[in-house]
Design a protein around this motif. Structure first.
Motif, PDB file in Angstrom:
ATOM      1  N   HIS A  20      50.269  43.659  35.542  1.00  0.00           N
ATOM      2  CA  HIS A  20      49.062  42.843  35.375  1.00  0.00           C
ATOM      3  C   HIS A  20      48.115  43.476  34.347  1.00  0.00           C
ATOM      4  O   HIS A  20      47.509  42.765  33.532  1.00  0.00           O
ATOM      5  CB  HIS A  20      48.337  42.695  36.709  1.00  0.00           C
ATOM      6  CG  HIS A  20      49.040  41.809  37.694  1.00  0.00           C
ATOM      7  ND1 HIS A  20      49.265  40.474  37.471  1.00  0.00           N
ATOM      8  CD2 HIS A  20      49.575  42.086  38.921  1.00  0.00           C
ATOM      9  CE1 HIS A  20      49.890  39.946  38.511  1.00  0.00           C
ATOM     10  NE2 HIS A  20      50.091  40.904  39.404  1.00  0.00           N
ATOM     11  N   THR A  36      41.323  36.842  32.428  1.00  0.00           N
ATOM     12  CA  THR A  36      40.627  36.809  33.724  1.00  0.00           C
ATOM     13  C   THR A  36      41.602  36.774  34.903  1.00  0.00           C
ATOM     14  O   THR A  36      41.500  37.616  35.813  1.00  0.00           O
ATOM     15  CB  THR A  36      39.646  35.632  33.777  1.00  0.00           C
ATOM     16  OG1 THR A  36      38.701  35.772  32.716  1.00  0.00           O
ATOM     17  CG2 THR A  36      38.914  35.596  35.109  1.00  0.00           C
ATOM     18  N   PRO A  37      42.559  35.851  34.951  1.00  0.00           N
ATOM     19  CA  PRO A  37      43.509  35.897  36.079  1.00  0.00           C
ATOM     20  C   PRO A  37      44.365  37.152  36.078  1.00  0.00           C
ATOM     21  O   PRO A  37      44.777  37.619  37.151  1.00  0.00           O
ATOM     22  CB  PRO A  37      44.360  34.635  35.889  1.00  0.00           C
ATOM     23  CG  PRO A  37      44.146  34.206  34.481  1.00  0.00           C
ATOM     24  CD  PRO A  37      42.773  34.641  34.123  1.00  0.00           C
ATOM     25  N   GLU A  40      42.318  39.761  37.793  1.00  0.00           N
ATOM     26  CA  GLU A  40      42.287  39.466  39.227  1.00  0.00           C
ATOM     27  C   GLU A  40      43.608  39.852  39.882  1.00  0.00           C
ATOM     28  O   GLU A  40      43.630  40.384  40.995  1.00  0.00           O
ATOM     29  CB  GLU A  40      41.983  37.982  39.457  1.00  0.00           C
ATOM     30  CG  GLU A  40      40.579  37.566  39.051  1.00  0.00           C
ATOM     31  CD  GLU A  40      39.498  38.324  39.803  1.00  0.00           C
ATOM     32  OE1 GLU A  40      39.714  38.679  40.977  1.00  0.00           O
ATOM     33  OE2 GLU A  40      38.429  38.576  39.207  1.00  0.00           O
ATOM     34  N   ALA A  44      44.120  42.588  42.833  1.00  0.00           N
ATOM     35  CA  ALA A  44      44.793  42.220  44.081  1.00  0.00           C
ATOM     36  C   ALA A  44      45.927  43.195  44.383  1.00  0.00           C
ATOM     37  O   ALA A  44      46.151  43.567  45.542  1.00  0.00           O
ATOM     38  CB  ALA A  44      45.328  40.795  43.980  1.00  0.00           C
ATOM     39  N   GLN A  53      39.013  48.225  38.130  1.00  0.00           N
ATOM     40  CA  GLN A  53      37.637  47.924  38.493  1.00  0.00           C
ATOM     41  C   GLN A  53      36.712  47.997  37.268  1.00  0.00           C
ATOM     42  O   GLN A  53      35.801  47.182  37.109  1.00  0.00           O
ATOM     43  CB  GLN A  53      37.160  48.902  39.576  1.00  0.00           C
ATOM     44  CG  GLN A  53      37.852  48.736  40.922  1.00  0.00           C
ATOM     45  CD  GLN A  53      37.423  47.484  41.658  1.00  0.00           C
ATOM     46  OE1 GLN A  53      36.430  46.848  41.318  1.00  0.00           O
ATOM     47  NE2 GLN A  53      38.172  47.127  42.698  1.00  0.00           N
ATOM     48  N   ALA A  56      37.204  44.820  35.131  1.00  0.00           N
ATOM     49  CA  ALA A  56      36.454  43.678  35.650  1.00  0.00           C
ATOM     50  C   ALA A  56      34.971  43.794  35.323  1.00  0.00           C
ATOM     51  O   ALA A  56      34.305  42.798  35.010  1.00  0.00           O
ATOM     52  CB  ALA A  56      36.664  43.572  37.162  1.00  0.00           C
ATOM     53  N   ARG A  75      30.405  43.660  42.746  1.00  0.00           N
ATOM     54  CA  ARG A  75      31.770  44.066  43.064  1.00  0.00           C
ATOM     55  C   ARG A  75      31.989  45.545  42.759  1.00  0.00           C
ATOM     56  O   ARG A  75      32.574  46.271  43.563  1.00  0.00           O
ATOM     57  CB  ARG A  75      32.780  43.211  42.290  1.00  0.00           C
ATOM     58  CG  ARG A  75      34.212  43.703  42.495  1.00  0.00           C
ATOM     59  CD  ARG A  75      35.263  42.626  42.375  1.00  0.00           C
ATOM     60  NE  ARG A  75      35.458  42.179  41.005  1.00  0.00           N
ATOM     61  CZ  ARG A  75      36.412  41.279  40.668  1.00  0.00           C
ATOM     62  NH1 ARG A  75      37.203  40.758  41.587  1.00  0.00           N
ATOM     63  NH2 ARG A  75      36.553  40.911  39.426  1.00  0.00           N
TER      64      ARG A  75
END
Length: 459
Positions: A20, A36-37, A40, A44, A53, A56, A75
């Motif tokens: 990812h 973006t996905p 995420e 996950a 982190q 993001a 977050r």
């Protein structure tokens, strides 16, 4: 042991998370929405990943959207509350520190930390990209060039990601005034990856800065399929297209592009898109061309955002929209709100407080003064800032709207000495610019030499 595609060990990482991460970095380098996905998915798979982190957090700030930044801050704060930073490996520790500084509003410190990271890990593409964007947001042309330039020798010539780095380097070269070299490097990047929209954008900038507007249109026309969709930079590149058309005297094409892509009823209302729309319409405003319906719709979009203090560059373009729409009271309210905020914040802690106090608010006040015809006040406000405008971010092309405002007010205020100097500077850089020739003609006419004015106008 999980590693990314560049061979960096991933603390608290898994093979799935690394997949990812690699997809997210590649999407980021090419400004693809898939970033973006992918991030995420990374979080996950590896919720304890410091790089994930931080990634993001970076995304939450770089778009200059206050709501996104607030969500990213919440977050990251939750993640970092129990984090033992001393236990982190050096690269992760630096990413964590950069993210914390960025979320706290200290863009300059974040950029400095990322520069340290690049020194030790020159093949960390995430650090290079984010640092490059921070250099853009803070208007640091030298770092914009050298941050990437200093890392290039660590990259294999055959690495697929060398291409987007060359595109970044091309933009830094252009903003630093190396236009021919920037075009050469940018074209080389596009040869590697035809859909490298940042490199295409860098080449377009070189045409803008040299006054080669028809060449700019031709270049973008030949690559429309590569840049006009499926990326975060499409609207901004359309702005460049409209700007080329406007500066070449094709107002109709500029407005068609505006209506189709820059701002309409389907626009997302993102700050970076709204400021492009304002920057184009302001040039029409300076030329005395009425765009009231477009201004009204754009001002409504800015007003609906009700942004808190976040990025002075955005505030200036919101004020442009309010002034253009004939709503000076809204412009004054925004100015008063930022002034109150400055009185309450700790000076020098946030990058944006310095930007707002020293550049943003004076420019906003100058725009309001211009709208009420107080051109002497515009000159008083902008003349001391004309060599400092880069300090509140953006590119030379974007900031030229403010430089043109100063020139127009110098002419209107009868400050022919200042106008002569400003026009001389512009002609030295872009001798073939229609706007520069017209400004020279207007100045000559104002000085009483109608014959010479006509000669300049027709040259």
């Amino acid at each position: 042991m999980a590693t990314d595609r560049y061979g960096h060990f991933l603390h608290e990482g898994t093979v799935e998370g690394a997949t990812h991460l690699d997809r997210a970095v590649e999407s980021l380098l090419f400004f693809r929405p898939e970033v973006t996905p992918a991030v995420e998915g990374l979080l996950a798979a590896d919720p304890g990943s410091p790089v994930g982190q931080a990634f993001a957090a970076y995304l939450g700030v770089l778009g200059t959207e206050p709501t996104d930044a607030a969500a990213a801050r919440r977050r990251f704060t939750a993640y970092a509350s129990g984090l033992d930073r001393k236990a982190l490996p050096p690269r992760e520790r630096l990413h964590t520190a950069a993210a914390e500084s960025l979320l706290a509003g200290d863009l300059l410190r974040a950029g400095g930390i990322l520069e340290q990271l690049t020194l030790a890990y020159p093949r960390d593409a995430l650090a290079l990209f984010v640092g490059h964007q921070l250099d853009f947001l803070t208007g640091d042309a030298v770092r914009l060039r050298d941050r990437v330039g200093g890392a290039l020798s660590a990259w294999d010539p055959d690495d697929p990601h060398l291409g987007p780095l060359l595109g970044m380097y091309a933009f830094g070269l252009e903003e630093s005034g190396h236009y021919d070299r920037a075009e050469e490097v940018g074209r080389a990047a596009v040869e590697r990856h035809p859909d490298d929209v940042w490199a295409i954008h860098a080449v377009a900038h070189t045409y803008e800065m040299r006054g080669r507007y028809t060449d700019g249109i031709a270049y973008l026309d030949t690559r429309t399929g590569d840049w006009s969709g499926g990326n975060f930079l499409a609207v901004h590149t359309w702005w460049h297209y409209a700007l080329f058309a406007l500066e070449a005297g094709d107002n109709a094409t500029a407005l068609r592009v505006y209506d189709a892509t820059l701002h309409n009823e389907t626009s997302a209302g993102l700050a970076m898109e709204l400021l492009d729309a304002a920057a184009l319409l302001w040039r029409f405003h300076l030329a005395g061309l009425d765009q009231t319906p477009r201004w009204e719709a754009l001002a409504d979009s800015w007003s609906a955002r009700a942004d808190p203090p976040f990025y002075a560059f955005n505030d200036v373009h919101a004020v442009m929209s309010y002034v253009g729409a004939g709503r000076p009271a809204e412009a004054e309210r925004l100015i008063a709100d930022r002034q109150r905020w400055l009185a309450q914040t700790r000076a020098g802690v946030l990058t944006n407080d310095t930007m707002t106090a020293e550049i943003g608010l004076p420019v906003c006040r100058a725009l309001v003064a211009h709208a009420r015809g107080d051109h002497a006040a515009v000159v008083d406000l902008l003349w001391p800032l004309r060599r400092r405008l880069h300090e509140f971010g953006g590119s030379h092309a974007q900031r030229d709207a403010v430089q043109k405002t100063l020139l127009e007010s110098s002419l209107s205020a009868g400050r022919h000495d200042l106008a002569r100097l400003l026009i001389s500077e512009r002609i030295g850089l872009r001798p073939d610019s229609p706007y520069n020739r017209l400004s020279q003609s207007r100045l000559t006419a104002a000085l009483g030499d109608a014959k010479e004015s006509a000669a300049v106008r027709s040259a």
